[in-house]
Each structure stands twice: as C-alpha cells, then as structure tokens.
Design a protein around this motif. Sequence first.
Motif, short mmCIF file in Angstrom:
data_model
loop_
_atom_site.label_atom_id
_atom_site.label_comp_id
_atom_site.label_asym_id
_atom_site.label_seq_id
_atom_site.Cartn_x
_atom_site.Cartn_y
_atom_site.Cartn_z
N ARG A 1 -1.78 10.92 23.17
CA ARG A 1 -3.02 10.30 22.68
C ARG A 1 -3.54 9.28 23.68
NH1 ARG A 1 -7.04 8.74 22.28
NH2 ARG A 1 -8.25 7.78 20.61
N LYS A 2 -2.67 8.47 24.21
CA LYS A 2 -3.08 7.47 25.20
C LYS A 2 -3.48 8.13 26.52
CE LYS A 2 -0.80 3.23 23.66
NZ LYS A 2 -2.05 2.44 23.56
N ILE A 3 -2.68 9.08 26.95
CA ILE A 3 -2.95 9.73 28.24
C ILE A 3 -4.30 10.42 28.22
CG2 ILE A 3 -2.15 11.50 29.86
CD1 ILE A 3 0.73 10.86 28.82
N ARG A 4 -4.63 11.06 27.10
CA ARG A 4 -5.92 11.75 27.02
C ARG A 4 -7.09 10.77 26.99
NH1 ARG A 4 -4.10 16.39 22.61
NH2 ARG A 4 -2.61 17.43 24.03
N TRP B 1 -7.20 8.34 28.86
CA TRP B 1 -7.41 8.04 30.28
C TRP B 1 -8.04 9.22 31.02
CZ3 TRP B 1 -1.54 6.53 30.87
CH2 TRP B 1 -1.28 5.38 30.10
N SER B 2 -7.54 10.42 30.72
CA SER B 2 -8.02 11.58 31.48
C SER B 2 -9.37 12.09 31.01
CB SER B 2 -6.99 12.72 31.40
OG SER B 2 -6.81 13.14 30.06
N GLY B 3 -9.66 11.97 29.73
CA GLY B 3 -10.92 12.49 29.20
C GLY B 3 -12.15 11.93 29.90
N PRO B 4 -12.28 10.60 29.98
CA PRO B 4 -13.44 10.05 30.69
C PRO B 4 -13.50 10.47 32.15
CG PRO B 4 -12.41 8.36 29.34
CD PRO B 4 -11.49 9.55 29.31
N LEU B 5 -12.34 10.56 32.80
CA LEU B 5 -12.34 10.95 34.21
C LEU B 5 -12.84 12.38 34.39
CD1 LEU B 5 -8.97 9.35 35.39
CD2 LEU B 5 -11.28 8.45 35.66
N MET B 6 -12.51 13.25 33.46
CA MET B 6 -13.04 14.62 33.52
C MET B 6 -14.57 14.59 33.43
SD MET B 6 -10.44 16.73 31.04
CE MET B 6 -8.68 16.83 31.38
N GLN C 1 -4.66 15.95 37.82
CA GLN C 1 -3.46 16.79 37.83
C GLN C 1 -2.21 15.97 37.51
OE1 GLN C 1 -3.06 19.49 41.21
NE2 GLN C 1 -5.27 19.51 41.49
N SER C 2 -2.15 14.76 38.05
CA SER C 2 -1.00 13.89 37.78
C SER C 2 -0.95 13.48 36.31
CB SER C 2 -1.06 12.65 38.67
OG SER C 2 -0.89 12.99 40.03
N LEU C 3 -2.09 13.20 35.73
CA LEU C 3 -2.13 12.84 34.32
C LEU C 3 -1.74 14.03 33.44
CD1 LEU C 3 -5.39 10.68 34.29
CD2 LEU C 3 -3.08 9.88 33.71
N GLU C 4 -2.15 15.22 33.84
CA GLU C 4 -1.76 16.42 33.10
C GLU C 4 -0.24 16.61 33.15
OE1 GLU C 4 -2.70 21.25 33.06
OE2 GLU C 4 -3.71 19.93 34.50
N LEU D 1 -10.77 3.64 35.02
CA LEU D 1 -9.47 3.37 35.63
C LEU D 1 -8.98 1.98 35.24
CD1 LEU D 1 -10.07 4.84 39.20
CD2 LEU D 1 -8.78 5.88 37.33
N GLY D 2 -9.91 1.04 35.09
CA GLY D 2 -9.54 -0.30 34.64
C GLY D 2 -8.99 -0.29 33.24
N LYS D 3 -9.58 0.55 32.37
CA LYS D 3 -9.04 0.69 31.00
C LYS D 3 -7.61 1.21 31.04
CE LYS D 3 -8.45 3.34 27.03
NZ LYS D 3 -7.73 2.29 26.25
N MET D 4 -7.37 2.21 31.90
CA MET D 4 -6.03 2.75 32.04
C MET D 4 -5.08 1.67 32.56
SD MET D 4 -4.71 6.06 34.22
CE MET D 4 -4.87 5.29 35.83
N GLY D 5 -5.51 0.93 33.57
CA GLY D 5 -4.68 -0.12 34.11
C GLY D 5 -4.35 -1.19 33.08
N GLN D 6 -5.34 -1.55 32.26
CA GLN D 6 -5.09 -2.55 31.23
C GLN D 6 -4.08 -2.05 30.20
OE1 GLN D 6 -7.21 -6.03 30.52
NE2 GLN D 6 -5.00 -5.81 30.58
N ASP D 7 -4.23 -0.79 29.78
CA ASP D 7 -3.27 -0.21 28.83
C ASP D 7 -1.85 -0.23 29.39
OD1 ASP D 7 -5.29 0.29 27.03
OD2 ASP D 7 -5.36 2.46 27.37
N ILE D 8 -1.73 0.16 30.65
CA ILE D 8 -0.40 0.24 31.26
C ILE D 8 0.21 -1.15 31.41
CG2 ILE D 8 0.84 0.83 33.39
CD1 ILE D 8 -1.12 3.22 33.66
N ALA D 9 -0.60 -2.12 31.82
CA ALA D 9 -0.08 -3.48 31.96
C ALA D 9 0.42 -4.02 30.62
CB ALA D 9 -1.17 -4.39 32.53
N LEU D 10 -0.32 -3.74 29.55
CA LEU D 10 0.11 -4.19 28.22
C LEU D 10 1.38 -3.47 27.78
CD1 LEU D 10 -3.37 -4.38 26.46
CD2 LEU D 10 -1.90 -6.32 27.07
#
Length: 354
Positions: free
Chosen positions: A166-169, A171-176, A136-139, A249-258
């Motif tokens: 594009r980036k947010i999806r 992250w959310s797509g795999p979690l779905m 919900q937060s990602l949406e 979640l690690g992929k998301m964290g790596q993207d955000i850190a970069l």
Amino acid sequence: MTISAFDHPILSGLLGDEELAALFSAQAEIEAMLHFEAELALAGADENVIPREAAREIATSLDTFSPEIRALKAGINQDGVVIPSLVSQIRATLSETTRPHLHFGATSQDVIDTGFALRAREAIEILERRLDGLLQSLEALEERDGQIDVMAHTRMQAAIPVPAARKIRSWSGPLMRHTKKLAAVRDEIAVLHFGGAAGTLDRLGHKGEAVAGRLAARLELALPEHPRHSERDGIVALASVLSLISGSLGKMGQDIALAAQSEIGEVELATGGGSSAMPHKKNPVAAEALVTLARFNGALVSGMHQALVHENERSGAAWTLEWMLLPQMIVATGAALLKAADLVDGLTFRARSV
C-alpha cells in the motif's frame, strides 16, 4: 551556505548531479549556440538565402571556434544577452565576404532558446531513463516486501495495519503518471525557436518558412506553427512537471524517514549518515535530501510561473528569470532521482512484531 549547492565542491556531494549539470555548463551552452549558428547557415544555403561557400566557411570555422569568455561577460553586461558579443567574435574569424551571412535572419532569442531546447531535450531523456529505473526498483521492492504488514498513519497517528505494498504503490503511482507528463512536455520543449527580430522572419522574406523547416530538420526539433518568443507555457510546463516529480519523491523520502525512526523501525536502510556526537545513529540522509529537493523545486516553480509574463514580443526580465531558475530545477530533479534510486535499492521492510 553558498550561492549554489549544485556545483559547490562539497555540497554537490549531497545535492549535485554531474551528468545533468554538465548540460547546463557554460561550455555546453556555448556549444549549443554554435551548433545553431552552423546549422542556420547550412539551412540558409539549402534555400539559396546565403551562398553555399559562405555556409561552408561558417560551419568549418565554428568547428574549432572558442570564444573569449571575458568579452562575452562584458557583452552580456551591456546587451543583456550574450549573442551580440558572440556573433561579433565569430565574424572576426570569417572572411569579409562571409561575415554578413552569419546569423542571417536570426535574433538573439532564437539562438538562446533553441540552444536550451537542445540541452533540455537531452536532460528530459536522462530523467525518463532514471524514472523508468526507479519504477523497476519499486516494483521489485513490492514483489519482495509487499506482503509485510506495516502500520498506516493518518494525521501522524497510528491507524490500522496495511501491507507494505500500500505504501509502495503510493510512491510508484504518481511517478508512473509523471512519466507520461514528462513525455508530453518533451514535445513542448523540443521545438525550434526561430522568428527573427519580432517573430516574423522578416529578413528572410518568402523564404522564412522554408529555412525554418530546413533548420528544424537539421536540429531534429519540431517546427511550431509560429515562433514562440513570448509564449513560455511549454517551458513553464516543464518546470511544473519537475516540481511534481521531485515533490512525489519528497513524499517518499518523508515516509521512509518516518518509518526508519528508532521507535518505529518499520524499514531498514542499507546505509545511513553518521553523527559526530552519537556513533550509534544511522541518519536517513538520502530520504531527508529528497524532502529538501522537493521543497526547493516547490519554491522555484512559482518563480517560473512569474516568467510566463512576457510583455509584448519579448521580455528581458522574464527571460532572465528563466535562466536563473530552470536549470537548477532540472538538476534538483535529477539529483532527487539519483538519491531515490539508491534509497529504494537499499530499503528493506521489517515484519511487525506481534
């Protein structure tokens, strides 16, 4: 360094999850095992396998029973499992006529594995709630910032501008998808483990299936076609899904850190870690923790696949390996979801300067 960061009085502030860790404390494990023994006695009485009076005495005694932990520690050192010592202590609280009816028809693995199933079911429900909240937060993030242009990177090099959506999806797509996998694996975890000495319920004779059905209903667990003492695919499937969740979640964290690097500056973090030497810095601590937890679970999941190798009808070695690995994977995944929720709630994409 320490033996476990998850319950360390300091490091747990970075990597811990008190809610999930409580489910895998010694107290929670003992309570689950005592619950099994009480419900087993009542299920046996329901089928006239043991006297109703004995079942009531067992259930009443277990309501207030507290084992002597040192004796359990000594017992597991000798027996490799805690149940012989635990049952011996419980029997000492019962009348002489009731003692033979405690634990009747069961074996140590029934108690331990079913106790784990009860706690793991609750843990999965917690993870599902957190996944739903994170999605919900990602949406909401996509709705607010999704049209902001950011630079796509392939092989760590700038590619072309793309919408932040594009980036947010990604992250959310795999979690779905993982949400569906977690729901499916819950059905493999929330099952009764009850087979007696070698998985045949031999001590219960023709009443075995009936008692098992009663016990499963009392514990609100599914009753499999046959006991699964040495069939660990469901438990290992849980470990695999946990690694998938934390990995995504690690992929998301790596993207955000970069993206939060000073030279890039495509995202703004609401909070960040300070530096003892460079007060101007805002380190992406939560994002880095997601990467760490992903790699941790990625390392441990291979060990859980080793635990599939249960020789014959029961393995002491593979079974013990599960005890060492799986609770840590559950807590690591829970901690990652907590970190991810805080990270996303405080994340803002920046418009690229022309």
